[in-house]
Design a protein around this motif. Sequence first.
Motif, PDB file in Angstrom:
ATOM      1  N   GLU A  28       0.733  -1.150   0.011  1.00 41.50           N
ATOM      2  CA  GLU A  28       0.098   0.039  -0.016  1.00 41.50           C
ATOM      3  C   GLU A  28       0.887   1.183   0.127  1.00 41.50           C
ATOM      4  OE1 GLU A  28      -4.194   1.559   2.108  1.00 41.50           O
ATOM      5  OE2 GLU A  28      -2.851  -0.154   3.107  1.00 41.50           O
ATOM      6  N   ALA A  29       0.516   2.281  -0.760  1.00 41.63           N
ATOM      7  CA  ALA A  29       1.254   3.490  -1.019  1.00 41.63           C
ATOM      8  C   ALA A  29       0.875   4.373  -0.134  1.00 41.63           C
ATOM      9  CB  ALA A  29       1.506   3.827  -2.667  1.00 41.63           C
ATOM     10  N   SER A  30      -0.600   4.473   0.076  1.00 43.40           N
ATOM     11  CA  SER A  30      -1.287   5.668   0.841  1.00 43.40           C
ATOM     12  C   SER A  30      -0.897   5.416   2.371  1.00 43.40           C
ATOM     13  CB  SER A  30      -2.723   5.422   0.767  1.00 43.40           C
ATOM     14  OG  SER A  30      -2.907   5.832  -0.695  1.00 43.40           O
ATOM     15  N   THR A  31      -1.105   6.558   3.093  1.00 42.11           N
ATOM     16  CA  THR A  31      -0.854   6.859   4.303  1.00 42.11           C
ATOM     17  C   THR A  31      -2.283   6.182   5.477  1.00 42.11           C
ATOM     18  OG1 THR A  31       0.569   8.391   4.052  1.00 42.11           O
ATOM     19  CG2 THR A  31      -0.088   8.301   6.454  1.00 42.11           C
ATOM     20  N   MET A  39     -11.555   2.378   3.401  1.00 32.51           N
ATOM     21  CA  MET A  39     -11.702   3.321   2.297  1.00 32.51           C
ATOM     22  C   MET A  39     -10.160   3.763   1.524  1.00 32.51           C
ATOM     23  SD  MET A  39     -14.464   6.038   4.173  1.00 32.51           S
ATOM     24  CE  MET A  39     -14.567   7.136   2.743  1.00 32.51           C
ATOM     25  N   THR A  40      -9.222   3.788   2.420  1.00 33.65           N
ATOM     26  CA  THR A  40      -8.218   3.879   1.814  1.00 33.65           C
ATOM     27  C   THR A  40      -7.847   3.025   0.901  1.00 33.65           C
ATOM     28  OG1 THR A  40      -7.360   5.266   3.621  1.00 33.65           O
ATOM     29  CG2 THR A  40      -5.520   4.238   2.412  1.00 33.65           C
ATOM     30  N   GLY A  41      -7.853   1.596   1.403  1.00 24.07           N
ATOM     31  CA  GLY A  41      -7.339   0.633   0.466  1.00 24.07           C
ATOM     32  C   GLY A  41      -8.110   0.532  -0.835  1.00 24.07           C
ATOM     33  N   HIS A  42      -9.549   0.570  -0.735  1.00 26.88           N
ATOM     34  CA  HIS A  42     -10.403   0.675  -1.836  1.00 26.88           C
ATOM     35  C   HIS A  42     -10.185   1.668  -2.786  1.00 26.88           C
ATOM     36  CE1 HIS A  42     -12.386  -2.678   0.317  1.00 26.88           C
ATOM     37  NE2 HIS A  42     -12.940  -3.074  -0.827  1.00 26.88           N
ATOM     38  N   TRP A  43     -10.077   3.051  -2.269  1.00 27.68           N
ATOM     39  CA  TRP A  43      -9.841   4.105  -3.230  1.00 27.68           C
ATOM     40  C   TRP A  43      -8.256   4.047  -3.756  1.00 27.68           C
ATOM     41  CZ3 TRP A  43     -11.336   9.294  -0.042  1.00 27.68           C
ATOM     42  CH2 TRP A  43     -12.780   9.188   0.049  1.00 27.68           C
ATOM     43  N   GLU A  44      -7.412   3.581  -3.142  1.00 28.09           N
ATOM     44  CA  GLU A  44      -6.277   3.271  -3.912  1.00 28.09           C
ATOM     45  C   GLU A  44      -6.376   2.170  -5.156  1.00 28.09           C
ATOM     46  OE1 GLU A  44      -1.569   1.661  -2.768  1.00 28.09           O
ATOM     47  OE2 GLU A  44      -2.602   3.108  -1.451  1.00 28.09           O
ATOM     48  N   ILE A  45      -6.911   1.046  -4.630  1.00 25.65           N
ATOM     49  CA  ILE A  45      -7.185   0.015  -5.664  1.00 25.65           C
ATOM     50  C   ILE A  45      -7.739   0.759  -7.019  1.00 25.65           C
ATOM     51  CG2 ILE A  45      -8.532  -1.678  -6.340  1.00 25.65           C
ATOM     52  CD1 ILE A  45      -8.526  -2.838  -3.561  1.00 25.65           C
ATOM     53  N   ILE A  49      -3.817   8.339  -0.950  1.00 27.00           N
ATOM     54  CA  ILE A  49      -4.310   8.841   0.120  1.00 27.00           C
ATOM     55  C   ILE A  49      -3.068   9.611   0.956  1.00 27.00           C
ATOM     56  CG2 ILE A  49      -5.798   9.078   2.170  1.00 27.00           C
ATOM     57  CD1 ILE A  49      -6.599   6.995  -0.961  1.00 27.00           C
ATOM     58  N   THR A  50      -2.875  10.610   1.088  1.00 25.58           N
ATOM     59  CA  THR A  50      -1.785  11.248   1.870  1.00 25.58           C
ATOM     60  C   THR A  50      -1.885  11.562   3.271  1.00 25.58           C
ATOM     61  OG1 THR A  50      -1.886  13.368   1.029  1.00 25.58           O
ATOM     62  CG2 THR A  50      -0.273  11.923  -0.175  1.00 25.58           C
ATOM     63  N   GLN A  51      -3.331  12.019   3.426  1.00 26.27           N
ATOM     64  CA  GLN A  51      -3.934  12.421   4.773  1.00 26.27           C
ATOM     65  C   GLN A  51      -4.717  11.318   5.025  1.00 26.27           C
ATOM     66  OE1 GLN A  51      -3.613  15.323   6.618  1.00 26.27           O
ATOM     67  NE2 GLN A  51      -1.923  15.880   5.228  1.00 26.27           N
ATOM     68  N   PRO A  52      -4.274  10.690   6.293  1.00 26.54           N
ATOM     69  CA  PRO A  52      -5.216   9.583   6.822  1.00 26.54           C
ATOM     70  C   PRO A  52      -6.420   9.763   7.271  1.00 26.54           C
ATOM     71  CG  PRO A  52      -3.397   9.967   8.032  1.00 26.54           C
ATOM     72  CD  PRO A  52      -3.106  11.032   6.826  1.00 26.54           C
ATOM     73  N   LEU A 111     -17.556   9.701   2.930  1.00 27.48           N
ATOM     74  CA  LEU A 111     -17.081  10.959   2.104  1.00 27.48           C
ATOM     75  C   LEU A 111     -16.908  10.510   0.792  1.00 27.48           C
ATOM     76  CD1 LEU A 111     -13.820  11.866   4.626  1.00 27.48           C
ATOM     77  CD2 LEU A 111     -15.731  13.112   4.161  1.00 27.48           C
ATOM     78  N   LYS A 112     -17.147  11.395  -0.165  1.00 27.86           N
ATOM     79  CA  LYS A 112     -16.751  11.100  -1.644  1.00 27.86           C
ATOM     80  C   LYS A 112     -15.476  11.167  -1.773  1.00 27.86           C
ATOM     81  CE  LYS A 112     -21.085  12.939  -3.166  1.00 27.86           C
ATOM     82  NZ  LYS A 112     -21.751  11.442  -3.622  1.00 27.86           N
ATOM     83  N   PRO A 113     -14.860  10.321  -2.668  1.00 31.17           N
ATOM     84  CA  PRO A 113     -13.752  10.293  -3.220  1.00 31.17           C
ATOM     85  C   PRO A 113     -12.931  11.678  -3.349  1.00 31.17           C
ATOM     86  CG  PRO A 113     -14.552   8.193  -3.979  1.00 31.17           C
ATOM     87  CD  PRO A 113     -15.719   9.260  -3.302  1.00 31.17           C
ATOM     88  N   PHE A 114     -11.830  12.057  -3.203  1.00 38.33           N
ATOM     89  CA  PHE A 114     -11.435  13.448  -3.093  1.00 38.33           C
ATOM     90  C   PHE A 114     -11.063  13.781  -4.810  1.00 38.33           C
ATOM     91  CE2 PHE A 114      -7.896  11.020  -2.028  1.00 38.33           C
ATOM     92  CZ  PHE A 114      -6.960  11.289  -2.969  1.00 38.33           C
TER      93      PHE A 114
END
Length: 397
Positions: A78-81, A86-92, A97-100, A217-220
């Motif tokens: 995983e590259a995101s913080t 949500m972080t995992g799926h959005w990255e997929i 995601i740099t702001q956890p 939250l909606k994806p940014f």
Amino acid sequence: MEKFKRIFVIVMDSVGIGEAPDAEKFGDKGADTLGHIAERMNGLHMPNLAKLGLSNIREIKGVEKAEHPLAYYTKMQEASTGKDTMTGHWEIMGLNITQPFQVFPNGFPDSLIKALEEKTGRKIIANKPASGTAILEELGEEHMKTGALIVYTSADSVLQIAAHEEIVPLDELYNICGIAREMTLADEYKVGRVIARPFIGEPGHFKRTSNRHDYALKPFDRTVMDELKDAGLDVLAIGKISDIFDGEGVTESLRTVSNMDGMDKLVYTVEKDFTGLSFLNLVDFDALFGHRRDPLGYGKALEEFDARLPEVLDKLTENDLLMITADHGNDPIHHGTDHTREYVPLLIYSKRFQSGGRQLPIRQTFADIGATVADNFKVKMPSYGKSMLAELNEGGA
């Protein structure tokens, strides 16, 4: 290579395959979801994942290493913080995601609770991390007597509000959750999801209903799902996928009540004529077994999933691509009840792979999946991730 007509992505929620290089930063040194479950089970019986090449990624006790794996196999970092759903799926789906999202291991700040009480006109009880069923046993009767809202959280970035449907009508509960959603958008809180948790019954016999509603939250930024939808392609979201993306980029949402129901819905989409993506999340691994630190229950759930795979594999055509992965770890042997920062497995299968699969390089981001999907359907590529299509083609696909 001729593109695939349909791509199926299965996320085995929380099925990590060993500590990530930065695990120590997250307090997760030594975490190993699959490895520790296999040890506690004295070996996992998963012959179908074995044939695809699961133990070729990293040997798992009881899972035979395939001499000629049917799938391409590797693991992803995983590259995101973060290490949440949500972080995992959005990255997929192509984001970084740099702001956890914030988690609240000691409950929510008093300032937020007091403001929510003032705006809703109802007192709040609990305000702590808890199991959804346990908190009802503990405070359900008090809630029924006083009308106070049961507010609790978990290892994820969630604010959950439980209320008896006969005490707080659904419309009121949903309105309260909408208020809470607006209040927790600020950076000082940054809560990933607010969840309405209605229940029914009497003390000692409470039961959560299917009227749950998530306010995410909606994806940014735009994801690969948005690009597919806008290109007129299908995006079938199974399980909590639609909630995770707040409906963005979804053309059809199929709710599920369990892993096995999720597999039923997946088979339904395999039998359906569509062009695009079928995206499934199997949440029971995480919610019922990982967070509850139940390695034996987790192991049985993995074996049940494996037993359902032939139904899917047999129905796939040469125009289909299947990717099986996870979104983070949740080692049931690890301390606490939190997710764990781990590599996740990746198995990529198609009947088009006449000579079977082989090992792929370790992926440096989950977004390689989204990039592969985008590349296949010739839509705008995500800012993060590298397509694997060419690597599959090199293998004779």
